[in-house]
Design an enzyme around this catalytic site. Sequence first.
Site, PDB file in Angstrom:
ATOM      1  N   LYS A 111     -12.319  -2.340   2.122  1.00  0.00           N
ATOM      2  CA  LYS A 111     -11.563  -1.732   1.054  1.00  0.00           C
ATOM      3  C   LYS A 111     -12.598  -1.122  -0.446  1.00  0.00           C
ATOM      4  O   LYS A 111     -13.724  -0.885  -0.721  1.00  0.00           O
ATOM      5  CB  LYS A 111     -10.211  -1.865   0.558  1.00  0.00           C
ATOM      6  CG  LYS A 111      -9.791  -1.804   1.743  1.00  0.00           C
ATOM      7  CD  LYS A 111      -7.927  -1.720   2.648  1.00  0.00           C
ATOM      8  CE  LYS A 111      -7.319  -1.281   3.435  1.00  0.00           C
ATOM      9  NZ  LYS A 111      -6.617  -1.579   3.744  1.00  0.00           N
ATOM     10  N   HIS A 139      -5.765  -4.743  -0.889  1.00  0.00           N
ATOM     11  CA  HIS A 139      -5.607  -4.157  -2.048  1.00  0.00           C
ATOM     12  C   HIS A 139      -5.930  -4.401  -3.002  1.00  0.00           C
ATOM     13  O   HIS A 139      -5.150  -3.896  -4.217  1.00  0.00           O
ATOM     14  CB  HIS A 139      -3.965  -3.049  -2.188  1.00  0.00           C
ATOM     15  CG  HIS A 139      -4.737  -2.124  -0.824  1.00  0.00           C
ATOM     16  ND1 HIS A 139      -5.018  -1.216  -0.712  1.00  0.00           N
ATOM     17  CD2 HIS A 139      -3.926  -2.143   0.721  1.00  0.00           C
ATOM     18  CE1 HIS A 139      -5.167  -0.569   0.749  1.00  0.00           C
ATOM     19  NE2 HIS A 139      -4.465  -0.740   0.954  1.00  0.00           N
ATOM     20  N   SER A 177       0.884  -1.045  -0.166  1.00  0.00           N
ATOM     21  CA  SER A 177       0.076  -0.398   0.113  1.00  0.00           C
ATOM     22  C   SER A 177       0.805   1.127   0.061  1.00  0.00           C
ATOM     23  O   SER A 177       0.714   2.579  -0.043  1.00  0.00           O
ATOM     24  CB  SER A 177      -1.323  -0.336   1.143  1.00  0.00           C
ATOM     25  OG  SER A 177       0.088   0.222   2.607  1.00  0.00           O
TER      26      SER A 177
END
Length: 397
Positions: A245, A213, A185
């Site tokens: 997310k 992610h 990230s």
Amino acid sequence: MRDPVSFLGEEYRALVDKELDWRLRVLEGASRPRCRVDGRDVIMLCSNNYLNLSNHPKVKEAAIAAVRSHGAGSGSVRPIAGNMDLHIELELRLAAFKGVDASLVYQTGFAANAGLIPQLAGSGDLIVSDELNHGSIIDGVRLSKASRTVYRHCDHVHLEEVLTEAEEHTPPHRRILIITDGVFSMDGDMAPLDRIASVAAKHGSMVYVDDAHGEGVLGEGGRGIVSHFGLKRDTVHVEMGTFSKAFGVVGGHISGSKELVDFALNMSRTWLLSGSHPPAVAAACIAAIDVLETEPEHVKDLWRNTEYFRKGIQDIGFDTGKSVTPIVPIMIGRSAAAKTFSQRLYELGVFALPIVFPMVSQDGARIRTIMNAALTDEDLDEALCAFEKTGKELDLV
Ligand SMILES: *Cc1c(COP(=O)(O)O)cnc(C)c1O
């Protein structure tokens, strides 16, 4: 007599003096591409809401309907009285979406890592971790009684050296667990999971990937990094992810074999001893999977925006480092410059936070942007203008 809690203020002030304290911004209203932060209208470039699913009508309506039918809370932990039909439905839907035998939902991704990692490897075992893995993995590893070592970031050659060396260990390790983030990230780079999986197979090691992610972003229709590399399911033993997310809600999960889920469910203390998701969360997550399965345009828009923005930033003359995903860092250098840069962007109506030492190296400070499927060309052009203007003001481009 010494005040037993004087350290609270002292240690806090020490952070403030070094400008390492968090000064929280307030989001007034929904997390959207155009939103209001601390009283200013801004273009949001730092949320993890990649696909804007937190605002999708289907997802919102599902949450509201679940409150009506199932109430506001679940009443218990899953193993006692808090295992609702909605939780089971979510796990079945997730497993089908990912193309695995079974999935298990945790309260958060952090709870999944902290609860499962120490059970997969314990006394007599070895955990081999990418040196830049997420803090929740680091905490999971710290809770384990296993020996631990790191390999150089994304370096499968070094990983193989570490594994070869580990084979010399006496007494031999019972099990070896390799853990990596899928997408990192801070840089937006991607683990070479195909290489890692084949090195692991050669050495008989387990592979655990944290795809926080990657899910909703990479692979076919957002099915994640395993799908991205087209890997066979049995070469990556644990796929961990989050609903906080790209899925736009909250919650963590693991996916893999039925044996993995049976094991994880019975062994993870975070799962056994913490209340289950409110019905609205489970229902909203189910709806988010539904949207991913039926509306492929969101993932496409995310990538289109990513290519457009990254190229725009590079054309201005900025360096975007190793980014190959919708996480696009704009490398600045010194921490102070990155902080000034972020403040200036905010004044120009763009919200993107600086990432500074000690999260990254002393000269590796950056503005980290995260793309969103729902940003329009107009939003992106306006943001690019603000970056260009600020870069010139600060003599960076
Ligand atoms: C965000 C994140 C987590 C934590 O997920 P939550 O569901 O928000 O607790 C874990 N691992 C990585 C790599 C993350 O980026």
